[in-house]
Motif scaffolding. Sequence first.
Motif, PDB file in Angstrom:
ATOM      1  N   TRP A  43      36.025  42.296  35.214  1.00 31.00           N
ATOM      2  CA  TRP A  43      37.102  42.802  34.518  1.00 31.00           C
ATOM      3  C   TRP A  43      37.608  43.995  35.361  1.00 31.00           C
ATOM      4  O   TRP A  43      37.656  45.524  34.908  1.00 31.00           O
ATOM      5  N   ARG A  44      38.437  43.540  35.842  1.00 28.29           N
ATOM      6  CA  ARG A  44      39.610  44.282  36.535  1.00 28.29           C
ATOM      7  C   ARG A  44      40.589  44.917  35.086  1.00 28.29           C
ATOM      8  O   ARG A  44      40.956  43.799  34.478  1.00 28.29           O
TER       9      ARG A  44
ATOM     10  N   PRO B 275      38.021  47.386  29.729  1.00 26.34           N
ATOM     11  CA  PRO B 275      36.732  46.719  30.650  1.00 26.34           C
ATOM     12  C   PRO B 275      35.546  45.862  30.325  1.00 26.34           C
ATOM     13  O   PRO B 275      34.414  45.664  30.218  1.00 26.34           O
TER      14      PRO B 275
ATOM     15  N   LEU C  73      32.894  46.098  39.306  1.00 24.60           N
ATOM     16  CA  LEU C  73      33.791  45.832  39.740  1.00 24.60           C
ATOM     17  C   LEU C  73      33.887  44.448  41.053  1.00 24.60           C
ATOM     18  O   LEU C  73      32.488  44.573  41.829  1.00 24.60           O
ATOM     19  N   PRO C  74      34.006  43.249  41.490  1.00 20.98           N
ATOM     20  CA  PRO C  74      35.289  43.252  40.951  1.00 20.98           C
ATOM     21  C   PRO C  74      35.096  42.120  39.084  1.00 20.98           C
ATOM     22  O   PRO C  74      36.184  41.925  38.855  1.00 20.98           O
TER      23      PRO C  74
ATOM     24  N   ASP D  87      43.511  47.584  40.551  1.00 21.93           N
ATOM     25  CA  ASP D  87      41.327  47.469  40.164  1.00 21.93           C
ATOM     26  C   ASP D  87      40.762  46.765  41.558  1.00 21.93           C
ATOM     27  O   ASP D  87      39.891  46.515  41.530  1.00 21.93           O
ATOM     28  N   THR D  88      41.727  46.456  42.722  1.00 21.47           N
ATOM     29  CA  THR D  88      41.280  46.192  43.959  1.00 21.47           C
ATOM     30  C   THR D  88      40.797  46.617  44.627  1.00 21.47           C
ATOM     31  O   THR D  88      39.733  46.318  45.891  1.00 21.47           O
TER      32      THR D  88
ATOM     33  N   TYR E 147      39.790  39.544  35.022  1.00 17.71           N
ATOM     34  CA  TYR E 147      40.738  40.563  33.742  1.00 17.71           C
ATOM     35  C   TYR E 147      40.353  40.543  32.788  1.00 17.71           C
ATOM     36  O   TYR E 147      39.935  40.243  31.866  1.00 17.71           O
TER      37      TYR E 147
ATOM     38  N   HIS F 126      36.016  53.653  37.324  1.00 19.31           N
ATOM     39  CA  HIS F 126      36.025  52.766  36.297  1.00 19.31           C
ATOM     40  C   HIS F 126      35.253  51.806  35.745  1.00 19.31           C
ATOM     41  O   HIS F 126      34.079  52.337  36.253  1.00 19.31           O
TER      42      HIS F 126
ATOM     43  N   VAL G  62      35.871  37.603  40.621  1.00 23.14           N
ATOM     44  CA  VAL G  62      36.807  38.436  39.848  1.00 23.14           C
ATOM     45  C   VAL G  62      37.570  37.789  37.915  1.00 23.14           C
ATOM     46  O   VAL G  62      37.836  37.139  37.837  1.00 23.14           O
TER      47      VAL G  62
ATOM     48  N   GLN H 200      35.257  44.701  47.794  1.00 23.71           N
ATOM     49  CA  GLN H 200      34.980  44.452  46.522  1.00 23.71           C
ATOM     50  C   GLN H 200      34.628  43.251  47.036  1.00 23.71           C
ATOM     51  O   GLN H 200      35.790  42.060  48.210  1.00 23.71           O
TER      52      GLN H 200
END
Length: 295
Positions: free
Chosen positions: A109-110, A114, A106-107, A138-139, A192, A102, A190, A185
């Motif tokens: 830009w889940r 991104p 993280l967390p 993406d958790t 998105y 990814h 967080v 995470q």
Amino acid sequence: MGTPEFAVPTLDALVAAGHEVVAAYSQPPRRGNRGKIAPSPVQARADALGIEARTPLSFRKEPEAVDAFAGLAADVAVVAAYGLILPQAVLDAPRLGCLNVHGSLLPRWRGAAPIQRAILAGDQETGVGIMQMEAGLDTGPVRPEGRTPVDAKTAGELTAELSAMGARLMVQVLGDIEGHPAVAQPEEGVTYAAKIDKAEARLDFTRSAVEVERQVRAFNPAPGAFFEQGGERVRVHSAEIVEARGDAGSVLDDRLTITCGAGAIRPLLVQRAGRGVMTAAELLRGFALPAGTRL
């Protein structure tokens, strides 16, 4: 399991490291700009490597695809920008689950875009992580991460850097799973990364020059930042920030300096429809944008 160019270095790294890639999954071939149906970069690379490529439309709507995936009896599924939702039955099928490359820290830009979102937001640093996938977006917990400054990089440059970094990290993890434990995470921080809408690529000169220049970098190479004049779209591949004042969207001089909500930008490399990339000076020799023009 991947689709775009971002995922190809990971596939190559797996093969180079001696892992047995029992199958490659990619989104189905699609019609390109010239109307021809073409395989994704991952499918094309898998074909060249002699690896079976599978292209289901949806695991949720094709239970036979889930059964076929489970039938591979894989130790682990490596996922990088695949673009299909993986139901729990797929996540659980490999002995070690699914590991995702990814392109963010993280967390933050889940989600789908991104790298572009990090540039647009003015992040000073970004990176790539190896995430143990679970049902949420993406958790999942993260194994090792790699970091890099954003600086003045375009999305294309940052994508290439992070894809190579992610490939190296994935090989490290697969070489010593227990030595790279998954860490949950943080609950704070967080954000998105929504999928990029092509309309976002239209340069908004009411914003500050800093924000407009970020648009140029975030949408290079795709979908391409642009402005329109006289019914024609002009893509801006690179631009610099300069000190100037005036009504937002006004051309100030014969160097194509354009005022913004605060400050101004000066496009350096541009492209007219159907033409090659050219300098702003070359554009102005054949495309009238005199001082005072409002874009």
